[in-house]
Design an enzyme around this catalytic site. Structure first.
Site, PDB file in Angstrom:
ATOM      1  N   ARG A  73       0.847  -1.198   0.000  1.00 60.91           N
ATOM      2  CA  ARG A  73       0.000   0.000   0.000  1.00 60.91           C
ATOM      3  C   ARG A  73       0.879   1.242   0.000  1.00 60.91           C
ATOM      4  O   ARG A  73       1.685   1.424   0.916  1.00 60.91           O
ATOM      5  CB  ARG A  73      -0.905  -0.012   1.237  1.00 60.91           C
ATOM      6  CG  ARG A  73      -1.709   1.262   1.401  1.00 60.91           C
ATOM      7  CD  ARG A  73      -2.675   1.220   2.596  1.00 60.91           C
ATOM      8  NE  ARG A  73      -3.356   2.491   2.668  1.00 60.91           N
ATOM      9  CZ  ARG A  73      -3.388   3.292   3.732  1.00 60.91           C
ATOM     10  NH1 ARG A  73      -2.811   2.926   4.864  1.00 60.91           N
ATOM     11  NH2 ARG A  73      -4.009   4.445   3.679  1.00 60.91           N
ATOM     12  N   HIS A 116      -3.034  10.819   0.972  1.00 60.85           N
ATOM     13  CA  HIS A 116      -2.449  10.560   2.293  1.00 60.85           C
ATOM     14  C   HIS A 116      -1.746  11.846   2.735  1.00 60.85           C
ATOM     15  O   HIS A 116      -0.533  11.864   2.936  1.00 60.85           O
ATOM     16  CB  HIS A 116      -1.507   9.360   2.248  1.00 60.85           C
ATOM     17  CG  HIS A 116      -1.248   8.723   3.592  1.00 60.85           C
ATOM     18  ND1 HIS A 116      -1.346   7.364   3.817  1.00 60.85           N
ATOM     19  CD2 HIS A 116      -0.876   9.252   4.775  1.00 60.85           C
ATOM     20  CE1 HIS A 116      -1.035   7.097   5.090  1.00 60.85           C
ATOM     21  NE2 HIS A 116      -0.743   8.232   5.694  1.00 60.85           N
ATOM     22  N   GLU A 161      -7.586   8.342   6.615  1.00 62.42           N
ATOM     23  CA  GLU A 161      -7.855   8.945   7.919  1.00 62.42           C
ATOM     24  C   GLU A 161      -8.412  10.363   7.866  1.00 62.42           C
ATOM     25  O   GLU A 161      -7.747  11.317   8.300  1.00 62.42           O
ATOM     26  CB  GLU A 161      -6.589   8.913   8.787  1.00 62.42           C
ATOM     27  CG  GLU A 161      -6.019   7.517   8.966  1.00 62.42           C
ATOM     28  CD  GLU A 161      -4.888   7.459   9.997  1.00 62.42           C
ATOM     29  OE1 GLU A 161      -4.355   8.522  10.354  1.00 62.42           O
ATOM     30  OE2 GLU A 161      -4.563   6.348  10.444  1.00 62.42           O
ATOM     31  N   ASN A 290      -7.568   1.570  10.017  1.00 59.86           N
ATOM     32  CA  ASN A 290      -6.255   1.734  10.654  1.00 59.86           C
ATOM     33  C   ASN A 290      -6.491   1.683  12.154  1.00 59.86           C
ATOM     34  O   ASN A 290      -7.305   2.451  12.681  1.00 59.86           O
ATOM     35  CB  ASN A 290      -5.630   3.092  10.310  1.00 59.86           C
ATOM     36  CG  ASN A 290      -5.212   3.188   8.854  1.00 59.86           C
ATOM     37  OD1 ASN A 290      -5.339   2.231   8.091  1.00 59.86           O
ATOM     38  ND2 ASN A 290      -4.705   4.346   8.467  1.00 59.86           N
ATOM     39  N   TYR A 292      -4.706   1.694  15.971  1.00 59.65           N
ATOM     40  CA  TYR A 292      -3.533   1.873  16.834  1.00 59.65           C
ATOM     41  C   TYR A 292      -3.861   1.783  18.317  1.00 59.65           C
ATOM     42  O   TYR A 292      -3.039   1.373  19.101  1.00 59.65           O
ATOM     43  CB  TYR A 292      -2.840   3.208  16.526  1.00 59.65           C
ATOM     44  CG  TYR A 292      -2.157   3.183  15.173  1.00 59.65           C
ATOM     45  CD1 TYR A 292      -0.911   2.584  15.019  1.00 59.65           C
ATOM     46  CD2 TYR A 292      -2.782   3.692  14.038  1.00 59.65           C
ATOM     47  CE1 TYR A 292      -0.285   2.513  13.775  1.00 59.65           C
ATOM     48  CE2 TYR A 292      -2.163   3.630  12.791  1.00 59.65           C
ATOM     49  CZ  TYR A 292      -0.914   3.036  12.669  1.00 59.65           C
ATOM     50  OH  TYR A 292      -0.309   2.960  11.443  1.00 59.65           O
ATOM     51  N   GLU A 348      -3.718  -0.338   8.105  1.00 61.48           N
ATOM     52  CA  GLU A 348      -2.551   0.013   8.928  1.00 61.48           C
ATOM     53  C   GLU A 348      -2.715  -0.547  10.328  1.00 61.48           C
ATOM     54  O   GLU A 348      -3.803  -0.477  10.905  1.00 61.48           O
ATOM     55  CB  GLU A 348      -2.373   1.538   9.106  1.00 61.48           C
ATOM     56  CG  GLU A 348      -1.784   2.248   7.938  1.00 61.48           C
ATOM     57  CD  GLU A 348      -1.673   3.756   8.168  1.00 61.48           C
ATOM     58  OE1 GLU A 348      -1.455   4.189   9.320  1.00 61.48           O
ATOM     59  OE2 GLU A 348      -1.825   4.489   7.183  1.00 61.48           O
TER      60      GLU A 348
HETATM   61  C1  FCB Z   1      -1.381   6.949  10.918  1.00 61.81           C
HETATM   62  C2  FCB Z   1      -0.949   7.487   9.559  1.00 61.81           C
HETATM   63  C3  FCB Z   1       0.376   6.959   9.089  1.00 61.81           C
HETATM   64  C4  FCB Z   1       1.378   6.821  10.216  1.00 61.81           C
HETATM   65  C5  FCB Z   1       0.766   6.083  11.383  1.00 61.81           C
HETATM   66  C6  FCB Z   1       1.708   5.882  12.539  1.00 61.81           C
HETATM   67  O1  FCB Z   1      -2.223   7.862  11.525  1.00 61.81           O
HETATM   68  O2  FCB Z   1      -1.913   7.163   8.593  1.00 61.81           O
HETATM   69  O3  FCB Z   1       0.819   7.794   8.047  1.00 61.81           O
HETATM   70  O4  FCB Z   1       1.881   8.038  10.545  1.00 61.81           O
HETATM   71  O5  FCB Z   1      -0.357   6.758  11.837  1.00 61.81           O
END
Ligand code: FCB
Length: 444
Positions: A73, A116, A161, A290, A292, A348
């Site tokens: 990607r 992006h 995002e 994505n 985290y 992600e």
């Molecule tokens: C996300 C972004 C990516 C990277 C990660 C850690 O928010 O999409 O570009 O910075 O975090």
């Protein structure tokens, strides 16, 4: 443990890796400008050179092949291909043609993110995401990408995002273009969603058989306690970060509680026109997620959204983000319960840790453990029938981590920025074994 056709990938973004910031006709993006403003980026870093992937892409694809990725990607830099309004830069197009062809030669399927974060500075000067004028320009841009690359790209992501673009870029001022204004942020979110919908329409008209979706950063919001006020804080954070994007996309409406809350904060919604929500609610082939972190929220009367984050004391990554694979499963459950059945692609997921090179090796055990626990979560999701068809690790290699510069390393490949040498980390070798065996029983 993983189906044969499960897609294992790795992700990057143009500004974070390409460098060549003014080569071959490229003009500035808002990130080129923002990163050169003193004080905006840790250590005064910028993306002028980054990983120099613009020149080293063949080497990088060889590493992808060595790891065994099914898919890669990447994002296109809009000002590299349209450096001035109405002007196509063939040299920029050539770069992405070479990249895509090389990926295909190596059996790696391309996933292309259209936006992006590196908005052309010329577009910003016309009002950027705040202005509705951007819709026509984004249509031209998407048409160009479909025409030039549509014969070879298998997966398209319109936006990466929208939350970060609108809120980090236009409310908190931590990202380009550095605004601190809720009205700007709300308009930005709307125009991002609308350009996604309008790009979908253009895509359908082209008759391309590839798949198109949008990527949201999502995480579940939990009340810290069972009190009504903590529940309100959690629901409001969910409304701010998740529902504000999911509801228009999948229900064709903005969340009513958040509309009320923003209205009471003097936000004007006259930028939303008839039919916009119908367009935003268009047919999408997959949802990119994505993930985290999750969010534990406590009522805080004086805070924005009347909630604040609670530190739960769990282990954190170098970003200070608490590690929670459970939250990963929960957010995909919520997507299924509340919004949509379309396939989910994890576009992600990954972690930053401090790495050390010892005898030429990077033994990043913590990143490896993070990867293991989050892939275990993906296995559980599919055991529950949640239909997750892909996982892209963030990131293929260490890169320019936005406001944190080069300080934070997310790669499964390490980069020495002085020599531009790459080393596959222990986590990268581990990932490679998983991909080959399609199983988490892989040897580390
Ligand atoms: C996300 C972004 C990516 C990277 C990660 C850690 O928010 O999409 O570009 O910075 O975090």
């Amino acid at each position: 443990m993983f189906e044969k056709d499960f897609i294992f990938g790795a992700a990057t973004a143009a500004y974070q890796i390409e460098g060549a910031h003014d080569s071959d006709g490229k003009t500035s993006s808002i990130w080129d400008v923002f990163s050169h403003i003193p004080g905006k980026i840790a250590n005064g870093d910028n993306g002028d050179v980054a990983c120099d992937h613009y020149h080293l892409y063949e080497n990088d694809i060889a590493l992808m092949k060595e790891i065994g990725l099914d898919s890669y990607r990447f994002s296109v830099s809009w000002p590299r291909v349209i450096p001035h309004p109405g002007h196509v830069n063939e040299k920029g197009i050539d770069f992405y043609n070479r990249l895509i062809d090389k990926l295909l030669d190596n059996g790696i399927s391309p996933m292309l993110t259209m936006y992006h974060w590196d908005l052309p500075q010329w577009m910003y000067e016309k009002g950027g995401w705040i202005s509705r004028e951007i819709c026509g320009y984004f249509e031209d841009y998407s048409e160009l990408l479909f025409n030039k690359f549509g014969d070879r790209v298998k997966y398209w992501v319109t936006h990466n995002e929208p939350y970060c673009i609108s809120m980090l870029g236009h409310l908190y001022g931590q990202h380009a273009p550095g605004h601190k204004n809720l009205q700007d942020a709300i308009q930005t979110a709307h125009h991002l969603l609308l350009t996604h919908g309008r790009a979908l329409n253009i895509f359908r008209q082209t008759g391309l058989k590839s798949k198109i979706g949008i990527t949201l950063n999502l995480g579940p919001a939990y009340p810290y306690s069972e009190t009504e006020t903590d529940k309100l804080a959690a629901s409001r954070y969910d409304g701010f970060a998740n529902r504000w994007f999911l509801e228009p996309l999948f229900k064709g409406q903005y969340p009513v509680d958040m509309l009320d809350y923003y209205e009471s904060n003097h936000i004007d919604f006259s930028h939303i026109q008839d039919d916009d929500l119908k367009i935003i609610n268009g047919e999408t082939d997959f949802l990119g997620v994505n993930y985290y972190m999750d969010f534990n929220m406590r009522y805080d009367r004086d805070a924005f959204l009347q909630g604040s984050h609670v530190d739960m004391g769990r282990k954190k990554t170098a970003m200070g983000w608490e590690i929670s694979p459970e939250g990963f499963i929960d957010i995909v459950r919520q997507i299924r319960e509340k919004y949509t059945d379309i396939p989910v692609m994890i576009t992600e997921n990954g972690s930053a840790f401090k790495d050390e090179i010892k005898n030429g090796e990077i033994e990043d055990t913590e990143r490896l453990e993070y990867l293991r626990s989050h892939l275990e979560a993906v296995v559980k999701m599919n055991e529950e029938g949640l239909n997750v068809i892909a996982y892209y690790v963030w990131s293929l290699m260490d890169n320019f981590e936005w406001a944190f510069g080069y300080d934070k390393r997310f790669g499964i490949i390490g980069v020495d920025y002085d020599s531009q040498k790459r080393i596959i980390k222990k986590s990268g070798r581990y990932y490679s074994n998983i991909i080959k065996k399609r199983s988490l029983q892989a040897i580390e």
